[in-house]
Enzyme design. Structure first.
Site, PDB file in Angstrom:
ATOM      1  N   SER A  36      -6.203   1.160  -4.470  1.00 11.85           N
ATOM      2  CA  SER A  36      -6.333   2.598  -4.191  1.00 11.85           C
ATOM      3  C   SER A  36      -4.966   3.270  -4.236  1.00 11.85           C
ATOM      4  O   SER A  36      -4.352   3.287  -5.316  1.00 11.85           O
ATOM      5  CB  SER A  36      -7.023   2.765  -2.834  1.00 11.85           C
ATOM      6  OG  SER A  36      -7.700   3.971  -2.822  1.00 11.85           O
ATOM      7  N   HIS A  96     -15.838   1.559  -3.982  1.00  9.60           N
ATOM      8  CA  HIS A  96     -14.408   1.505  -3.674  1.00  9.60           C
ATOM      9  C   HIS A  96     -14.056   0.208  -2.961  1.00  9.60           C
ATOM     10  O   HIS A  96     -12.905  -0.207  -2.958  1.00  9.60           O
ATOM     11  CB  HIS A  96     -14.041   2.706  -2.799  1.00  9.60           C
ATOM     12  CG  HIS A  96     -12.572   2.959  -2.724  1.00  9.60           C
ATOM     13  ND1 HIS A  96     -11.780   3.128  -3.848  1.00  9.60           N
ATOM     14  CD2 HIS A  96     -11.735   3.077  -1.669  1.00  9.60           C
ATOM     15  CE1 HIS A  96     -10.541   3.346  -3.481  1.00  9.60           C
ATOM     16  NE2 HIS A  96     -10.485   3.319  -2.163  1.00  9.60           N
ATOM     17  N   ASP A 136     -17.601   3.849  -7.575  1.00 11.58           N
ATOM     18  CA  ASP A 136     -16.464   4.193  -6.712  1.00 11.58           C
ATOM     19  C   ASP A 136     -16.338   5.715  -6.705  1.00 11.58           C
ATOM     20  O   ASP A 136     -15.820   6.311  -7.652  1.00 11.58           O
ATOM     21  CB  ASP A 136     -15.170   3.548  -7.239  1.00 11.58           C
ATOM     22  CG  ASP A 136     -14.013   3.791  -6.262  1.00 11.58           C
ATOM     23  OD1 ASP A 136     -12.966   3.135  -6.396  1.00 11.58           O
ATOM     24  OD2 ASP A 136     -14.159   4.666  -5.374  1.00 11.58           O
ATOM     25  N   TYR A 177       0.852  -1.192   0.000  1.00 11.72           N
ATOM     26  CA  TYR A 177       0.000   0.000   0.000  1.00 11.72           C
ATOM     27  C   TYR A 177       0.888   1.242   0.000  1.00 11.72           C
ATOM     28  O   TYR A 177       1.068   1.883  -1.010  1.00 11.72           O
ATOM     29  CB  TYR A 177      -0.963  -0.021   1.203  1.00 11.72           C
ATOM     30  CG  TYR A 177      -1.924   1.141   1.241  1.00 11.72           C
ATOM     31  CD1 TYR A 177      -1.709   2.233   2.077  1.00 11.72           C
ATOM     32  CD2 TYR A 177      -3.030   1.166   0.407  1.00 11.72           C
ATOM     33  CE1 TYR A 177      -2.576   3.318   2.094  1.00 11.72           C
ATOM     34  CE2 TYR A 177      -3.913   2.246   0.415  1.00 11.72           C
ATOM     35  CZ  TYR A 177      -3.676   3.315   1.260  1.00 11.72           C
ATOM     36  OH  TYR A 177      -4.531   4.396   1.271  1.00 11.72           O
TER      37      TYR A 177
HETATM   38  O1  LIG Z   1     -10.215  10.101   1.441  1.00 11.79           O
HETATM   39  C1  LIG Z   1     -10.151   9.485   2.478  1.00 11.79           C
HETATM   40  N1  LIG Z   1      -9.097   8.701   2.797  1.00 11.79           N
HETATM   41  C2  LIG Z   1      -7.983   8.529   1.891  1.00 11.79           C
HETATM   42  C3  LIG Z   1      -8.344   7.545   0.787  1.00 11.79           C
HETATM   43  O2  LIG Z   1      -9.400   6.942   0.799  1.00 11.79           O
HETATM   44  N2  LIG Z   1      -7.444   7.385  -0.206  1.00 11.79           N
HETATM   45  C4  LIG Z   1      -6.161   8.057  -0.341  1.00 11.79           C
HETATM   46  C5  LIG Z   1      -5.681   7.708  -1.733  1.00 11.79           C
HETATM   47  C6  LIG Z   1      -6.760   6.922  -2.388  1.00 11.79           C
HETATM   48  C7  LIG Z   1      -7.655   6.418  -1.288  1.00 11.79           C
HETATM   49  C8  LIG Z   1      -7.218   5.047  -0.783  1.00 11.79           C
HETATM   50  O3  LIG Z   1      -6.021   4.776  -0.738  1.00 11.79           O
HETATM   51  O4  LIG Z   1      -8.121   4.291  -0.319  1.00 11.79           O
HETATM   52  O5  LIG Z   1     -11.145   9.502   3.448  1.00 11.79           O
HETATM   53  C9  LIG Z   1     -12.197  10.432   3.273  1.00 11.79           C
HETATM   54  C10 LIG Z   1     -11.887  11.757   3.897  1.00 11.79           C
HETATM   55  C11 LIG Z   1     -12.929  12.644   4.142  1.00 11.79           C
HETATM   56  C12 LIG Z   1     -12.676  13.886   4.693  1.00 11.79           C
HETATM   57  C13 LIG Z   1     -11.380  14.269   4.998  1.00 11.79           C
HETATM   58  C14 LIG Z   1     -10.335  13.377   4.783  1.00 11.79           C
HETATM   59  C15 LIG Z   1     -10.583  12.114   4.237  1.00 11.79           C
END
Ligand SMILES: O=C(NCC(=O)N1CCC[C@H]1C(=O)O)OCc1ccccc1
Length: 726
Positions: free
Chosen positions: A563, A696, A654, A482
């Site tokens: 992701s 997702h 997603d 990751y």
């Molecule tokens: O986006 C994420 N988390 C990061 C995320 O889901 N990412 C980051 C990169 C792509 C994807 C993943 O790796 O699951 O959670 C939602 C959120 C809402 C409000 C403020 C901050 C975060």
């Protein structure tokens, strides 16, 4: 086998962006519109092509059948005590969604409280979150439901005593917990503004940016339009708000975040000062009166407990491996350490229990260690004897003397321990043990190695394989990673991985590369922003180690990630197409120049940076998967290699990582490597698996999980030349 017939896809060469003077073409920009007929046709073409490839993967049905059979075992999670009742999730084995049960006592008769499987025919409606009203009796269940795996949530409320679902319905909700006031009159929740333009902007297929988050309070029995706006900050559209009500019901804590970094502001409001509760704030005349305790983003603060105005926090302030501190709201500038930062281990979580204690969880070389400590002094009272593995859940309340602990590891599906703290030395009793019929742990062996990366950093790597394999390079190997967002990959049990190691003779590896939280905030930062390339270097180093140590060889090595891990896979096959025999890139972030424009992508600039800034554009353009696909045979004519067989996976709902990332990379790879040449050396397939009515990952129904695993791993098996053995 004969080369694949890839669809010929329109390129719009008029789309050229200027990033700080650098011209960047984006010929598949039109793939960013999920509602365009042309995009739907593109998806259909890819689905057909992929189906034709999967039909030839002869382990597909065997995998589906064997994974289904092994998955069909009863599963539970730890019980939570709320008021005078216990709540827990249970799945009999193949139910699409876990079911929420309630019982009056741990030994008492359990009954179904909420069965999400009744909310849809095909199991695509899932329970995203739930909170029991916190007063003495467990009066209400507030819960958020999601459709087709979208992040959008509709909040509903059920009366627990007679299971009647109230009329209260809250929409435009995302990324929020639900926090009741102790009078059970209502709860705090976060939401986004109702968009001006057309409806259907909460379908989960839209890509609109989620900005201007707001904190509301909902009164039971009222319409959402009468909810109280408690906080918002129009000057800072990226801010996201979280609320918490302290155990004594007195204080409302406001957590303010701006991205995904472990940093937040903390404001507080003494609700006991309001003459008639929150009623007085009806009509939205003013926001709630908060006092600013922390008004910067220097560190993360998470409240553990309070005694009046004396508050205990978990923080990484001047402590990248975290520590426990205390402050009195009356003297907000004098902080004391309660548990100082550990030299080596990351203090991941702490919960107040049994009135004057706390249970703390450390991550020590990617395995959890649990301790009982004195809440006031922080002194160590007991070390809880848990095995090598992961604590995935702690169910505790300050007023309870019993704690439930969820434990798992590579060879332990799950054990739920019950820990009674009111007896002298706390004992860990097995409350429930999940057993997987047909899984024999004695057949397997787990190692943890520390692999040297390009800059000599030691990368922890778990290896799971059948016992006594010969290190002759003959084994198919699945390497998972990751590397971002302070997320740690700790040991866990996986049914599909068990089938791969048992029947395909696969070696399974997890590389704890930089960017994660394995060694705290320094480890996270070392794989972020200008140093993101460290993640790829680490993953490539572990791959090379698995080959040099004789576990596998390049044409038998498959890399997989989801992701941010999908980005990892996309970047690594661009940088080292010769090193891998297969690549599985799931719901990946692939367009690093535009990710911040869609849904919640703007929150990820804390790890990636943003192409709006010249220096940060310089970081991103170097590794962005979409912008670094090149023909290996032109790059290195001496070794005319090609890209490994690659499956890019995404889903139409997603709205965490929108499908356009995967669709644009798929079109780009198929064009550059395959369709733009008369005769292409690229004979390994480059295909997309695009799921409908799915998101997702969270909330995906069991059958869809199994079907996708069968597709992913039968593709891998065929490409690695792995054969099935009973
Ligand atoms: O986006 C994420 N988390 C990061 C995320 O889901 N990412 C980051 C990169 C792509 C994807 C993943 O790796 O699951 O959670 C939602 C959120 C809402 C409000 C403020 C901050 C975060």
């Amino acid at each position: 086998d004969k080369p694949l017939q890839y669809p010929i896809v329109r390129r719009d060469d008029t789309v050229i962006d200027d990033y700080h003077g650098v011209k960047i073409a984006d010929p598949y920009r039109w793939l960013e519109d999920p509602d365009a007929e042309e995009v739907k046709e593109f998806v259909q073409e890819q689905v057909k092509l992929t189906e034709s490839v999967l039909k030839a993967c002869d382990t597909r049905e065997k995998l589906r059948e064997t994974i289904t059979k092994l998955f069909d075992h009863p599963r539970y999670d730890a019980p939570s005590k709320r008021g005078n009742k216990y709540f827990y999730f249970h799945n009999t084995g193949l139910q699409a969604q876990d079911v929420l049960y309630v019982q009056d006592s741990l030994e008492g008769e359990a009954e179904v409280l909420l069965d999400p499987n009744e909310l849809s025919e095909d199991g695509t409606v899932s329970l995203n979150s739930y909170t029991i009203s916190a007063s003495e009796d467990a009066k209400y269940l507030a819960y958020g439901i999601s459709k087709s795996g979208s992040d959008w949530v509709t909040i509903k409320v059920m009366r627990i005593e007679d299971k009647i679902v109230e009329a209260d319905t809250l929409n435009w909700v995302k990324f929020t917990s639900i926090k009741w006031t102790h009078d059970s009159k209502g709860f705090f929740y976060g939401r986004y503004p109702t968009p001006k333009e057309g409806e259907n902007l909460d379908a989960g297929t839209e890509t609109n940016s989620n900005l201007y988050n707001e904190l509301y309070y909902h009164f039971m029995g009222k319409n959402q339009s009468e909810d109280i706006l408690c906080w918002r900050d129009p000057e800072n559209p990226k801010y996201a708000f979280g609320a918490d009500v302290t155990d004594d019901g007195k204080y409302l804590l406001l957590y303010i975040g701006e991205g995904c970094d472990p940093v937040n502001k903390v404001y507080h409001c003494d609700m006991s000062a309001f003459s008639d509760g929150l009623e007085g704030f009806k009509g939205g005349k003013s926001l709630l009166p908060f006092t600013k305790l922390i008004d910067n983003f220097d560190a993360r603060y998470h409240e553990i407990a309070n005694d009046g105005t004396s508050f205990t926090f978990l923080t990484n302030k001047d402590a990248p491996k975290y520590k426990i501190v205390r402050v009195d709201l009356k003297e907000p500038s004098s902080w004391i350490d309660v548990i100082p930062e550990s030299e080596k281990d990351v203090l991941e979580s702490a919960y107040a229990v049994d009135g004057d204690k706390m249970i703390v969880s450390y991550l020590s070389d990617v395995k959890h260690v649990l301790q009982i400590r004195d809440l006031k002094t922080g002194s160590l009272l007991h070390q809880l004897p848990i095995d090598i593995g992961s604590v995935t859940g702690i169910s505790a309340q300050r007023k309870d003397s019993t704690v439930f602990i969820e434990f798992t590891s590579f060879l332990t599906p799950r054990i739920i321990y019950q820990c009674n703290l009111d007896t002298g030395v706390p004992d860990l009793k097995i409350f429930r043990e999940i057993s997987v019929p047909g899984f024999d742990r004695t057949e397997f062996h787990v190692d943890q190695l520390f692999v040297t990366s390009k800059d000599d950093t030691k990368i922890p790597t778990f290896i799971v394989a059948k016992k006594n394999i010969k290190l002759d390079g003959s084994h198919p190997c699945l390497l998972y990673g990751y590397g971002g967002f302070n997320i740690s990959l700790t040991p866990s049990f996986s049914v599909s991985r068990t089938v791969l190691t048992r029947h395909l003779g696969a070696v399974f590896c997890i590389a704890n590369i930089r960017g994660g939280g394995e060694y705290g905030e320094e480890w996270h930062k070392a794989g972020s922003l200008a140093r993101k390339q460290n993640c790829f270097d680490d993953f490539i180093s572990v791959s090379e180690y698995l080959v040099s140590a004789g576990y596998t060889q390049p044409k038998k090595l498959c890399i997989e990630g989801g992701s941010n891990g999908g980005l990892l896979v996309g970047a690594c096959i661009n940088q080292r197409p010769d090193l891998f025999g297969c690549a599985l890139a799931r719901v990946g972030v692939m367009d690093m120049l535009r990710f911040h424009k869609f849904t919640i992508g703007h929150a990820w600039t804390s790890d990636y940076g943003c192409s709006d800034k010249k220096e940060e554009f310089g970081w991103l353009i170097k590794y962005s998967p979409l912008h670094n696909v090149r023909r290996p045979w032109e790059q290195h004519p001496e070794q005319p290699s090609q890209y490994p067989p690659t499956m890019i996976l995404t889903a139409d709902h997603d709205d965490r990582v929108v499908p356009l990332h995967s669709l644009k990379l798929l079109a780009t790879m198929q064009y550059i490597l395959c369709t733009s040449l008369e005769k292409s050396p690229q004979t390994n397939p480059i295909i997309g698996r695009i799921e409908c009515k799915a998101g997702h990952g969270a909330g995906r129904p069991t059958q869809k999980l199994i079907d996708e695993a069968a597709d992913r791993y039968s593709f891998m098996a065929r490409m690695l030349g792995a054969s099935w053995n009973e």
